[in-house]
Design a protein around this motif. Structure first.
Motif, PDB file in Angstrom:
ATOM      1  N   ASN A 192       0.824  -1.201   0.000  1.00  0.00           N
ATOM      2  CA  ASN A 192       0.000   0.000   0.000  1.00  0.00           C
ATOM      3  C   ASN A 192       0.867   1.262   0.000  1.00  0.00           C
ATOM      4  O   ASN A 192       1.982   1.269   0.515  1.00  0.00           O
ATOM      5  CB  ASN A 192      -0.916   0.012   1.219  1.00  0.00           C
ATOM      6  N   THR A 193       0.319   2.332  -0.545  1.00  0.00           N
ATOM      7  CA  THR A 193       0.964   3.637  -0.514  1.00  0.00           C
ATOM      8  C   THR A 193       0.118   4.591   0.319  1.00  0.00           C
ATOM      9  O   THR A 193      -1.056   4.817   0.010  1.00  0.00           O
ATOM     10  CB  THR A 193       1.126   4.201  -1.926  1.00  0.00           C
ATOM     11  N   LEU A 194       0.700   5.124   1.381  1.00  0.00           N
ATOM     12  CA  LEU A 194       0.063   6.145   2.212  1.00  0.00           C
ATOM     13  C   LEU A 194       0.872   7.415   2.053  1.00  0.00           C
ATOM     14  O   LEU A 194       2.042   7.464   2.443  1.00  0.00           O
ATOM     15  CB  LEU A 194       0.040   5.738   3.685  1.00  0.00           C
ATOM     16  N   SER A 195       0.289   8.459   1.493  1.00  0.00           N
ATOM     17  CA  SER A 195       1.053   9.668   1.232  1.00  0.00           C
ATOM     18  C   SER A 195       0.161  10.897   1.344  1.00  0.00           C
ATOM     19  O   SER A 195      -0.999  10.894   0.901  1.00  0.00           O
ATOM     20  CB  SER A 195       1.683   9.612  -0.164  1.00  0.00           C
ATOM     21  N   ILE A 217       5.125   4.637   3.303  1.00  0.00           N
ATOM     22  CA  ILE A 217       4.508   5.643   4.171  1.00  0.00           C
ATOM     23  C   ILE A 217       5.305   6.923   3.974  1.00  0.00           C
ATOM     24  O   ILE A 217       6.396   7.092   4.538  1.00  0.00           O
ATOM     25  CB  ILE A 217       4.533   5.191   5.647  1.00  0.00           C
ATOM     26  N   THR A 218       4.807   7.837   3.160  1.00  0.00           N
ATOM     27  CA  THR A 218       5.607   8.985   2.747  1.00  0.00           C
ATOM     28  C   THR A 218       4.830  10.292   2.876  1.00  0.00           C
ATOM     29  O   THR A 218       3.645  10.367   2.550  1.00  0.00           O
ATOM     30  CB  THR A 218       6.075   8.833   1.291  1.00  0.00           C
ATOM     31  N   ASN A 219       5.527  11.305   3.366  1.00  0.00           N
ATOM     32  CA  ASN A 219       5.025  12.687   3.339  1.00  0.00           C
ATOM     33  C   ASN A 219       3.688  12.871   4.049  1.00  0.00           C
ATOM     34  O   ASN A 219       2.859  13.682   3.634  1.00  0.00           O
ATOM     35  CB  ASN A 219       4.928  13.179   1.889  1.00  0.00           C
ATOM     36  N   ASN A 220       3.491  12.117   5.134  1.00  0.00           N
ATOM     37  CA  ASN A 220       2.305  12.291   5.956  1.00  0.00           C
ATOM     38  C   ASN A 220       2.620  13.186   7.150  1.00  0.00           C
ATOM     39  O   ASN A 220       3.759  13.254   7.620  1.00  0.00           O
ATOM     40  CB  ASN A 220       1.817  10.925   6.463  1.00  0.00           C
ATOM     41  N   ASP A 240       9.328   7.644   4.821  1.00  0.00           N
ATOM     42  CA  ASP A 240      10.157   8.683   4.227  1.00  0.00           C
ATOM     43  C   ASP A 240       9.397  10.010   4.177  1.00  0.00           C
ATOM     44  O   ASP A 240       8.249  10.066   3.723  1.00  0.00           O
ATOM     45  CB  ASP A 240      10.567   8.269   2.810  1.00  0.00           C
ATOM     46  N   GLY A 241      10.047  11.062   4.664  1.00  0.00           N
ATOM     47  CA  GLY A 241       9.503  12.406   4.502  1.00  0.00           C
ATOM     48  C   GLY A 241       8.293  12.725   5.352  1.00  0.00           C
ATOM     49  O   GLY A 241       7.580  13.703   5.060  1.00  0.00           O
ATOM     50  N   ASN A 242       8.039  11.953   6.396  1.00  0.00           N
ATOM     51  CA  ASN A 242       6.892  12.210   7.263  1.00  0.00           C
ATOM     52  C   ASN A 242       7.239  13.230   8.347  1.00  0.00           C
ATOM     53  O   ASN A 242       8.380  13.312   8.803  1.00  0.00           O
ATOM     54  CB  ASN A 242       6.441  10.907   7.922  1.00  0.00           C
ATOM     55  N   ALA A 256       9.486  -6.292  16.274  1.00  0.00           N
ATOM     56  CA  ALA A 256       9.584  -7.581  15.575  1.00  0.00           C
ATOM     57  C   ALA A 256       9.456  -7.379  14.074  1.00  0.00           C
ATOM     58  O   ALA A 256       8.755  -8.101  13.366  1.00  0.00           O
ATOM     59  CB  ALA A 256       8.508  -8.543  16.088  1.00  0.00           C
ATOM     60  N   SER A 257      10.167  -6.381  13.587  1.00  0.00           N
ATOM     61  CA  SER A 257       9.970  -5.909  12.224  1.00  0.00           C
ATOM     62  C   SER A 257      11.329  -5.739  11.542  1.00  0.00           C
ATOM     63  O   SER A 257      12.226  -5.082  12.079  1.00  0.00           O
ATOM     64  CB  SER A 257       9.228  -4.573  12.267  1.00  0.00           C
ATOM     65  N   ASN A 258      11.494  -6.313  10.352  1.00  0.00           N
ATOM     66  CA  ASN A 258      12.767  -6.297   9.640  1.00  0.00           C
ATOM     67  C   ASN A 258      12.653  -5.569   8.300  1.00  0.00           C
ATOM     68  O   ASN A 258      11.558  -5.387   7.758  1.00  0.00           O
ATOM     69  CB  ASN A 258      13.249  -7.727   9.383  1.00  0.00           C
ATOM     70  N   ASN A 259      13.815  -5.169   7.777  1.00  0.00           N
ATOM     71  CA  ASN A 259      13.925  -4.617   6.424  1.00  0.00           C
ATOM     72  C   ASN A 259      13.120  -3.332   6.245  1.00  0.00           C
ATOM     73  O   ASN A 259      12.562  -3.076   5.169  1.00  0.00           O
ATOM     74  CB  ASN A 259      13.486  -5.661   5.382  1.00  0.00           C
ATOM     75  N   ASN A 260      13.070  -2.525   7.301  1.00  0.00           N
ATOM     76  CA  ASN A 260      12.432  -1.224   7.201  1.00  0.00           C
ATOM     77  C   ASN A 260      13.436  -0.170   6.735  1.00  0.00           C
ATOM     78  O   ASN A 260      14.638  -0.285   6.959  1.00  0.00           O
ATOM     79  CB  ASN A 260      11.871  -0.819   8.565  1.00  0.00           C
ATOM     80  N   ILE A 261      12.930   0.868   6.097  1.00  0.00           N
ATOM     81  CA  ILE A 261      13.731   2.021   5.702  1.00  0.00           C
ATOM     82  C   ILE A 261      13.111   3.257   6.335  1.00  0.00           C
ATOM     83  O   ILE A 261      11.922   3.541   6.124  1.00  0.00           O
ATOM     84  CB  ILE A 261      13.793   2.173   4.182  1.00  0.00           C
TER      85      ILE A 261
END
Length: 277
Positions: A192-195, A217-220, A240-242, A256-261
């Motif tokens: 999903n894209t949340l922006s 999850i960007t620019n929120n 990114d950019g929130n 318990a969360s991996n591979n996040n940026i």
């Protein structure tokens, strides 16, 4: 009337009527579609045909949902020309089950018994609606793909603002505020894209992601939420950019969360930690 009005012929116009039913829907559209329904007061509409235009109606007092779009009833336009007011129904304001291409736009949907908008195994845009004060989630999407939830105001609903479960789509430029529970909840939902959303003053988390991967999850703007700003639990996401500011607990939590940026976010003035990993 006891049973309401049933339209089986296509291309009909229903305008300026008051249609009530004590046993079910005030109006049923079945078989052939392309009907125009406007400026009526109706105790519930059941749509089993395609290509109908539903505009400028007051839909209230149904023992089920205000508008029910049934399996195979594709390409209906709900409020796209002018808004419907859908309030005080025992079920959802609008429910869509197994039907693609329906557009739900510019409606006022409030004080319905199960929630505002519920979409299951269907796709279509939900844009520009005011969804407020419903008993349940404001907008709930389940087992669906390519939905666009854009430019809605979703506030003061009793379970939360927007819920996306086992689904993919875009959630763009919505105002999600003062809901009980999470502002935006992604449950086992990936891709999903949340922006561009404003997510504030919800009594749960601002954005809560549980068991989904590949969400952007960007620019929120995420602020003043009671349980924290953004939480990613047993999933992964790009943040990114929130702007994450003024939440009553943490800003961002990864559990318990991996591979996040996490990149280029502004995280400030949260009551406890800025980031918990």
């Amino acid at each position: 009337t006891f049973g309401g009005l049933i339209i089986t012929a296509g291309g009909s116009t229903i305008k300026g009527l008051k249609i009530n039913s004590s046993s079910g829907n005030g109006l049923t559209l079945s078989s052939t579609g392309n009907n125009n329904i406007s400026f009526n007061q109706i105790s519930g509409i059941s749509i089993g045909s395609q290509g109908n235009n539903i505009n400028s109606n007051t839909i209230t007092g149904s023992i089920g949902s205000g508008i029910s779009i049934l399996a195979g009833a594709i390409n209906n336009l709900i409020g796209t020309t002018s808004a419907n007011t859908i309030t005080g129904n025992a079920g959802y304001g609008i429910s869509v089950l197994d039907a693609n291409g329906n557009q739900i736009s510019n409606n006022t949907i409030g004080n319905n018994g199960l929630g505002g908008i519920f979409i299951s195994n269907s796709s279509g845009p939900v844009t520009g609606n005011m969804v407020t004060g419903n008993s349940g989630f404001g907008i709930s999407i389940d087992s669906s793909a390519t939905n666009q939830i854009n430019n809605n105001v979703v506030r003061t609903n009793t379970l939360g603002g927007i819920s996306i479960s086992n689904s993919t789509g875009s959630i763009l430029e919505n105002t999600v505020t003062q809901n009980q529970g999470a502002g935006i909840f992604l449950n086992n939902a990936s891709g999903n894209t949340l922006s561009g959303n404003i997510v504030s003053e919800n009594s749960g988390l601002g954005i809560y992601i549980s068991a989904g991967t590949g969400n952007q999850i960007t620019n929120n703007s995420v602020g003043a939420n009671t349980l924290g700003g953004i939480s990613v639990s047993t999933g992964s996401a790009t943040l990114d950019g929130n702007i994450v500011s003024g939440n009553l607990l943490y800003g961002i939590s990864l559990e318990a969360s991996n591979n996040n940026i996490i990149s280029e976010n502004e995280i400030s003035d949260n009551t406890s930690q800025g980031i918990i990993i």
